[in-house]
Design a protein around this motif. Structure first.
Motif, PDB file in Angstrom:
ATOM      1  N   TYR A  36       0.578  -5.856  -5.222  1.00 30.79           N
ATOM      2  CA  TYR A  36       0.757  -4.553  -5.826  1.00 30.79           C
ATOM      3  C   TYR A  36       2.002  -4.580  -6.709  1.00 30.79           C
ATOM      4  CZ  TYR A  36      -2.662  -2.163  -2.825  1.00 30.79           C
ATOM      5  OH  TYR A  36      -3.822  -1.750  -2.207  1.00 30.79           O
ATOM      6  N   TYR A  87       4.803  -6.589  -4.799  1.00 32.77           N
ATOM      7  CA  TYR A  87       4.636  -6.752  -3.359  1.00 32.77           C
ATOM      8  C   TYR A  87       3.437  -7.639  -3.060  1.00 32.77           C
ATOM      9  CZ  TYR A  87       7.626  -2.612  -2.895  1.00 32.77           C
ATOM     10  OH  TYR A  87       8.659  -1.719  -2.954  1.00 32.77           O
ATOM     11  N   GLY A 103       6.345  -5.635   2.479  1.00 33.23           N
ATOM     12  CA  GLY A 103       7.687  -6.181   2.651  1.00 33.23           C
ATOM     13  C   GLY A 103       8.620  -5.529   1.651  1.00 33.23           C
ATOM     14  N   SER A 104       9.715  -6.174   1.355  1.00 32.93           N
ATOM     15  CA  SER A 104      10.696  -5.623   0.418  1.00 32.93           C
ATOM     16  C   SER A 104      10.323  -5.895  -1.030  1.00 32.93           C
ATOM     17  CB  SER A 104      12.084  -6.190   0.692  1.00 32.93           C
ATOM     18  OG  SER A 104      12.505  -5.814   1.990  1.00 32.93           O
TER      19      SER A 104
ATOM     20  N   TYR B  33      -3.275   7.357   4.139  1.00 35.36           N
ATOM     21  CA  TYR B  33      -2.036   6.777   4.678  1.00 35.36           C
ATOM     22  C   TYR B  33      -0.827   7.594   4.219  1.00 35.36           C
ATOM     23  CZ  TYR B  33      -5.284   2.778   4.300  1.00 35.36           C
ATOM     24  OH  TYR B  33      -6.380   1.950   4.346  1.00 35.36           O
ATOM     25  N   TYR B  35       3.305   6.784   3.774  1.00 36.93           N
ATOM     26  CA  TYR B  35       4.382   5.802   3.785  1.00 36.93           C
ATOM     27  C   TYR B  35       5.689   6.510   3.457  1.00 36.93           C
ATOM     28  CZ  TYR B  35       0.809   2.108   3.157  1.00 36.93           C
ATOM     29  OH  TYR B  35      -0.257   1.264   3.293  1.00 36.93           O
ATOM     30  N   GLN B  37       9.539   5.380   1.700  1.00 42.01           N
ATOM     31  CA  GLN B  37      10.248   4.308   1.013  1.00 42.01           C
ATOM     32  C   GLN B  37      11.696   4.717   0.838  1.00 42.01           C
ATOM     33  OE1 GLN B  37       9.003   3.247  -3.039  1.00 42.01           O
ATOM     34  NE2 GLN B  37       9.489   1.120  -2.579  1.00 42.01           N
ATOM     35  N   MET B  41      14.094  -0.475  -0.741  1.00 37.78           N
ATOM     36  CA  MET B  41      13.267  -1.041   0.333  1.00 37.78           C
ATOM     37  C   MET B  41      11.791  -0.973  -0.034  1.00 37.78           C
ATOM     38  SD  MET B  41      15.560  -1.703   2.695  1.00 37.78           S
ATOM     39  CE  MET B  41      14.724  -1.757   4.265  1.00 37.78           C
ATOM     40  N   GLY B  42      11.023  -1.706   0.753  1.00 37.13           N
ATOM     41  CA  GLY B  42       9.582  -1.604   0.597  1.00 37.13           C
ATOM     42  C   GLY B  42       9.047  -0.379   1.308  1.00 37.13           C
ATOM     43  N   LEU B  43       7.747  -0.203   1.266  1.00 38.27           N
ATOM     44  CA  LEU B  43       7.122   0.941   1.924  1.00 38.27           C
ATOM     45  C   LEU B  43       6.895   0.641   3.401  1.00 38.27           C
ATOM     46  CD1 LEU B  43       6.233   1.041  -1.181  1.00 38.27           C
ATOM     47  CD2 LEU B  43       4.485   2.622  -0.374  1.00 38.27           C
ATOM     48  N   LEU B  45       4.788   2.131   6.767  1.00 38.76           N
ATOM     49  CA  LEU B  45       3.680   2.998   7.131  1.00 38.76           C
ATOM     50  C   LEU B  45       4.089   3.933   8.274  1.00 38.76           C
ATOM     51  CD1 LEU B  45       0.639   3.608   6.693  1.00 38.76           C
ATOM     52  CD2 LEU B  45       0.176   1.900   8.461  1.00 38.76           C
ATOM     53  N   TYR B  48      -1.579   6.814   9.700  1.00 35.98           N
ATOM     54  CA  TYR B  48      -2.742   6.664   8.855  1.00 35.98           C
ATOM     55  C   TYR B  48      -3.959   7.277   9.539  1.00 35.98           C
ATOM     56  CZ  TYR B  48      -3.923   2.580  11.767  1.00 35.98           C
ATOM     57  OH  TYR B  48      -4.241   1.740  12.814  1.00 35.98           O
ATOM     58  N   GLU B  59       4.060   1.982  11.501  1.00 36.81           N
ATOM     59  CA  GLU B  59       5.294   1.306  11.903  1.00 36.81           C
ATOM     60  C   GLU B  59       6.387   2.254  12.370  1.00 36.81           C
ATOM     61  OE1 GLU B  59       5.397  -0.860   7.824  1.00 36.81           O
ATOM     62  OE2 GLU B  59       6.795  -1.913   9.135  1.00 36.81           O
ATOM     63  N   PHE B  90       5.148   8.541   0.133  1.00 37.58           N
ATOM     64  CA  PHE B  90       3.947   8.255  -0.649  1.00 37.58           C
ATOM     65  C   PHE B  90       2.717   8.386   0.225  1.00 37.58           C
ATOM     66  CE2 PHE B  90       5.588   6.891  -4.644  1.00 37.58           C
ATOM     67  CZ  PHE B  90       6.807   6.285  -4.390  1.00 37.58           C
ATOM     68  N   GLN B 104      -5.700   0.309  -2.115  1.00 34.62           N
ATOM     69  CA  GLN B 104      -5.109   1.608  -1.810  1.00 34.62           C
ATOM     70  C   GLN B 104      -4.644   2.251  -3.114  1.00 34.62           C
ATOM     71  OE1 GLN B 104      -2.239   1.805   1.345  1.00 34.62           O
ATOM     72  NE2 GLN B 104      -3.464   0.550   2.722  1.00 34.62           N
ATOM     73  N   PHE B 106      -2.361   5.169  -4.699  1.00 28.28           N
ATOM     74  CA  PHE B 106      -1.177   5.916  -4.289  1.00 28.28           C
ATOM     75  C   PHE B 106      -0.969   7.179  -5.110  1.00 28.28           C
ATOM     76  CE2 PHE B 106       1.108   3.324  -1.210  1.00 28.28           C
ATOM     77  CZ  PHE B 106       0.402   2.143  -1.287  1.00 28.28           C
ATOM     78  N   GLY B 107      -0.371   8.163  -4.464  1.00 27.95           N
ATOM     79  CA  GLY B 107       0.051   9.366  -5.149  1.00 27.95           C
ATOM     80  C   GLY B 107       1.398   9.154  -5.815  1.00 27.95           C
TER      81      GLY B 107
END
Lengths: 112, 115
Positions: A36, A87, A103-104, B33, B35, B37, B41-43, B45, B48, B59, B90, B104, B106-107
């Motif tokens: 992504y 990602y 992940g990051s 889902y 998420y 963020q 950092m990453g997303l 979860l 869901y 998570e 998100f 997926q 995303f909004g």
């Protein structure tokens, strides 16, 4: 849990090919590999997905070796607009418990 | 076809206040889902849903509740907001997944600031 490892950041110049490698040593037999792209202040956007060997679409190519423990996203001739976070994801489970672990990511900066 | 929309776009809360984030999708997707963020950092979860009337923990579910009363909507609730919940939220949706990862969608995100 299938986890991924990517470089934190990469720099490139316009017109160059960029290869971002992702490590996923614990990938499950049925898992696909998906990439992504996320621009600032936007949600992620699907780029490409593959299971093995090579997949190509109008945006990128994805190379997956036979052991599937890693994958490489290849962006041909990048432009400034490719500056984003990328990602690499593999699935965690399947069926009704299916979900993705982000992940990051890798921050790609494309310079003029 | 609007895809995935989120309401509101931005919100400021005081510690202890409650609020609900709304996510709507018009693609007839089974899965939805939520998420969060955090900066740089990453997303991650939160929760869901694999269908109307069903939800599951991701998570980082603590401090959040969700509901999926209608297939097209997925609500994220904060009962008592804390500063640690300051983040960008998100929502995403996808077709039902089997062994293949379904894309997926995303909004645009909701920025939440808890003071």
């Amino acid at each position: 849990l299938a986890k991924t490892t990517q470089p934190i950041s990469m720099d490139s110049y316009e017109g160059q090919e960029v290869n971002i490698t992702c490590s996923h040593n614990n990938i499950a037999t049925n898992d696909y590999i998906t990439w992504y792209q996320q621009f600032p202040s936007q949600g992620p956007r699907f780029i490409i997905q593959g299971y093995k060997t090579k997949v190509t679409n109008e945006v990128a190519s994805l190379f997956i070796p036979a052991d599937r423990k890693s994958s490489t996203l290849s962006l041909p001739r990048v432009s400034l607009s490719d500056t984003a976070v990328y990602y690499c994801l593999v699935g965690d489970g399947k069926g009704s418990s299916y979900k993705l672990i982000f992940g990051s990511g890798t921050r790609l900066l494309v310079r003029p | 076809n609007a895809g995935v929309t989120q309401t509101p776009k931005f919100r400021v809360l005081k510690t202890g206040q409650s609020m609900t984030l709304l996510c709507a999708q018009d693609m007839n997707h089974e899965y939805m889902y939520w998420y969060r963020q955090d900066p740089g950092m990453g997303l991650r979860l939160i929760h869901y849903s694999v269908g109307e009337g069903t939800t599951a923990k991701g998570e980082v579910p603590d401090g959040y509740n969700v509901s999926r009363l209608k297939k097209q909507n997925f609500l994220l609730g904060l009962e008592s907001a804390a500063p640690s919940q300051t983040s960008v939220y998100f929502c995403a949706s996808s077709r039902a997944g089997t062994s293949k990862q379904e894309t997926q969608y995303f909004g645009p995100g909701t920025r939440l600031l808890v003071l």
